[in-house]
Write a protein that holds these residues in place. Structure first.
Motif, PDB file in Angstrom:
ATOM      1  N   HIS A  22       0.816  -1.219   0.000  1.00 34.64           N
ATOM      2  CA  HIS A  22       0.000   0.000   0.000  1.00 34.64           C
ATOM      3  C   HIS A  22       0.850   1.270   0.000  1.00 34.64           C
ATOM      4  N   SER A  23       0.246   2.315  -0.536  1.00 36.50           N
ATOM      5  CA  SER A  23       0.843   3.660  -0.481  1.00 36.50           C
ATOM      6  C   SER A  23      -0.349   4.589  -0.369  1.00 36.50           C
ATOM      7  N   SER A  24      -0.636   5.057   0.828  1.00 33.43           N
ATOM      8  CA  SER A  24      -1.826   5.884   1.010  1.00 33.43           C
ATOM      9  C   SER A  24      -1.542   7.089   1.872  1.00 33.43           C
ATOM     10  N   LEU A  25      -2.312   8.138   1.597  1.00 25.41           N
ATOM     11  CA  LEU A  25      -2.337   9.308   2.471  1.00 25.41           C
ATOM     12  C   LEU A  25      -3.710   9.309   3.131  1.00 25.41           C
ATOM     13  N   LEU A  26      -3.713   9.355   4.459  1.00 26.99           N
ATOM     14  CA  LEU A  26      -4.967   9.241   5.199  1.00 26.99           C
ATOM     15  C   LEU A  26      -5.087  10.352   6.218  1.00 26.99           C
ATOM     16  N   GLU A  27      -6.306  10.887   6.366  1.00 25.05           N
ATOM     17  CA  GLU A  27      -6.528  11.827   7.457  1.00 25.05           C
ATOM     18  C   GLU A  27      -7.119  11.043   8.627  1.00 25.05           C
ATOM     19  N   VAL A  28      -6.432  11.109   9.762  1.00 28.18           N
ATOM     20  CA  VAL A  28      -6.860  10.334  10.926  1.00 28.18           C
ATOM     21  C   VAL A  28      -7.336  11.289  12.013  1.00 28.18           C
ATOM     22  N   THR A  29      -8.632  11.247  12.303  1.00 31.72           N
ATOM     23  CA  THR A  29      -9.120  12.075  13.411  1.00 31.72           C
ATOM     24  C   THR A  29      -9.283  11.229  14.663  1.00 31.72           C
ATOM     25  N   ASP A  30      -9.728   9.981  14.495  1.00 31.29           N
ATOM     26  CA  ASP A  30      -9.794   9.045  15.615  1.00 31.29           C
ATOM     27  C   ASP A  30      -9.547   7.665  15.014  1.00 31.29           C
ATOM     28  N   VAL A  31      -8.385   7.102  15.323  1.00 31.87           N
ATOM     29  CA  VAL A  31      -7.973   5.855  14.665  1.00 31.87           C
ATOM     30  C   VAL A  31      -8.909   4.687  15.001  1.00 31.87           C
ATOM     31  N   THR A  32      -9.720   4.818  16.043  1.00 34.58           N
ATOM     32  CA  THR A  32     -10.629   3.718  16.404  1.00 34.58           C
ATOM     33  C   THR A  32     -11.970   3.822  15.684  1.00 34.58           C
ATOM     34  N   VAL A  33     -12.214   4.954  15.049  1.00 35.53           N
ATOM     35  CA  VAL A  33     -13.528   5.160  14.445  1.00 35.53           C
ATOM     36  C   VAL A  33     -13.485   5.120  12.913  1.00 35.53           C
ATOM     37  N   GLY A  34     -12.565   5.859  12.339  1.00 35.19           N
ATOM     38  CA  GLY A  34     -12.521   5.883  10.884  1.00 35.19           C
ATOM     39  C   GLY A  34     -11.352   6.689  10.413  1.00 35.19           C
ATOM     40  N   VAL A  35     -10.929   6.360   9.243  1.00 38.30           N
ATOM     41  CA  VAL A  35      -9.772   7.006   8.681  1.00 38.30           C
ATOM     42  C   VAL A  35     -10.199   7.449   7.289  1.00 38.30           C
ATOM     43  N   GLU A  36      -9.954   8.711   6.970  1.00 39.76           N
ATOM     44  CA  GLU A  36     -10.428   9.186   5.669  1.00 39.76           C
ATOM     45  C   GLU A  36      -9.316   9.133   4.623  1.00 39.76           C
ATOM     46  N   PRO A  37      -9.525   8.351   3.554  1.00 44.26           N
ATOM     47  CA  PRO A  37      -8.482   8.288   2.526  1.00 44.26           C
ATOM     48  C   PRO A  37      -8.413   9.578   1.728  1.00 44.26           C
ATOM     49  N   MET A  38      -7.225  10.137   1.546  1.00 43.45           N
ATOM     50  CA  MET A  38      -7.059  11.343   0.733  1.00 43.45           C
ATOM     51  C   MET A  38      -6.458  10.998  -0.617  1.00 43.45           C
TER      52      MET A  38
END
Ligand code: KG4
Ligand code: ZN
Length: 348
Positions: free
Chosen positions: A142-158
């Protein structure tokens, strides 16, 4: 006494059978049995070979981890396991083992996302994650950029790669240069005595037109082809290629694009912390360049030590402990292994 949860994590998404044990943010054991040598002659991971190796390694690896941590399995509060993404057959071995363990101990099970675990592992080294943070995960898969606001709830792929993963590019170029598999560490080492501006290799998806559609995406297959062509041309002309210069110039191109896009992604969301994970995060040039460029923009960079960047069980246990601490609902016992589990699903 502590009320921090004691969690055992199992990772089998690729070729590493990892079992980690943590208490909250404290790492107690990180035991890894790798089948990488069995895949070396194929130049890549063979799924069936990996699955069989997981089966053989699972019980001894769990026993070794418990011994290292100095705990009895019955002390564990929860079991966490990578449920996806990854190789289907390999994931199945981990998920089935975790279910057996959880059922036998009468403890909850958390089927977790492999990518979110790569993010959560940093807590074992640097304490609570900055929220939000921009995670750049770069590995063989994998090679991803992710915005993490709460790692236990959800991670937004950018953004992510539209072809080869960053580690895959390292592995393929290493093969071209006659270096062993996995190639990343060998290129890293060869590059140290090479000239990184000797050859001007292309930077994928950085033209103005590409940026309109793929601002935070990566492409490494053009770079790999450019290296192959360059090597071929030199060989045809009877010129001996300088492996060190090719390695350094290739590595420079990869690190340039990765760090540029990660910093752009963070800046675009007003995020002040970048976290790098995955096997390629072990790359010495990537670490140095990220640190230098981010600091210039007032952004902090966190990179776990190399042993925690590559696939391991501790990262799964770390995410599991965070899920328990934040009171998230466990998975059901009929939890499936999902080879394409989306990053937005942290717990299956
Ligand atoms: O995270 P990981 O252990 O497994 C996957 O999920 O893929 O990453 C393995 C990848 C391989 O492609 C390997 O070549 C790359 O990480 N890698 C490196 C370095 N160490 C490992 N790439 C560049 N530089 C390194 N020092
Ligand atoms: Zn990984």
């Amino acid at each position: 006494m502590t009320d921090e949860p004691l969690v055992l994590g199992i990772e089998t998404s690729c070729d590493e059978t990892g079992v980690g044990i943590v208490r909250g943010h404290t790492l107690l054991a990180d035991t890894v049995a790798s089948s990488v040598e069995e895949h070396a002659r194929f130049g890549g991971v063979v799924p069936e070979v990996a699955s069989r190796a997981h089966l053989e390694a699972m019980v001894p690896t769990i026993e070794r981890a418990a011994q290292t941590a100095g705990i009895a399995l019955s002390d564990i509060d929860a079991v966490a396991v990578t449920s996806g993404p990854g190789l289907a057959g390999a994931l199945l071995v981990g998920v089935a083992s975790a279910k057996a363990l959880a059922l036998g101990l009468g403890k909850p099970i958390y089927g977790v996302n492999h990518l979110a675990a790569h993010v959560a592992v940093d807590q074992l080294e640097h304490g609570p994650l900055p929220e939000p943070c921009l995670a750049m995960l770069v590995s063989g898969g994998h090679s991803s950029l992710l915005e993490v606001t709460d790692v236990t709830v959800g991670v937004e792929p950018m953004g992510s790669t539209i072809d080869d993963a960053a580690g895959e590019a390292f592995d393929k170029v290493a093969r071209l240069l006659g270096l062993p598999f996995p190639g990343g560490p060998h290129i890293d080492r060869a590059a140290r005595s090479g000239n990184s501006v000797a050859i001007d290799f292309p930077r994928g998806l950085t033209s103005r037109r590409d940026l309109e559609r793929h601002r935070f995406d990566f492409s490494f297959s053009g770079l790999k082809t450019a290296v192959a062509r360059w090597v071929e041309t030199q060989q045809r002309a009877g010129v001996t290629i300088d492996v060190h210069d090719v390695a350094a110039s290739f590595q420079e191109a990869v690190c340039d694009v990765l760090t540029r896009k990660a910093i752009d992604a963070a800046t675009s969301r007003g995020i002040e912390d970048i976290l790098i994970g995955g096997g390629v995060a072990a790359n010495s040039r990537l670490r140095a360049m990220a640190e230098e460029r981010a600091t210039a923009k007032g952004i902090r960079v966190r990179v776990p030590r190399p042993g925690l960047c590559t696939d391991n069980g501790a990262m799964v246990a770390a995410l599991g402990a965070e899920l328990v601490q934040r009171g998230r609902t466990p998975s059901l016992l009929d939890l499936p292994a999902d080879s394409s589990q989306p990053i937005t699903t942290v717990v299956a």
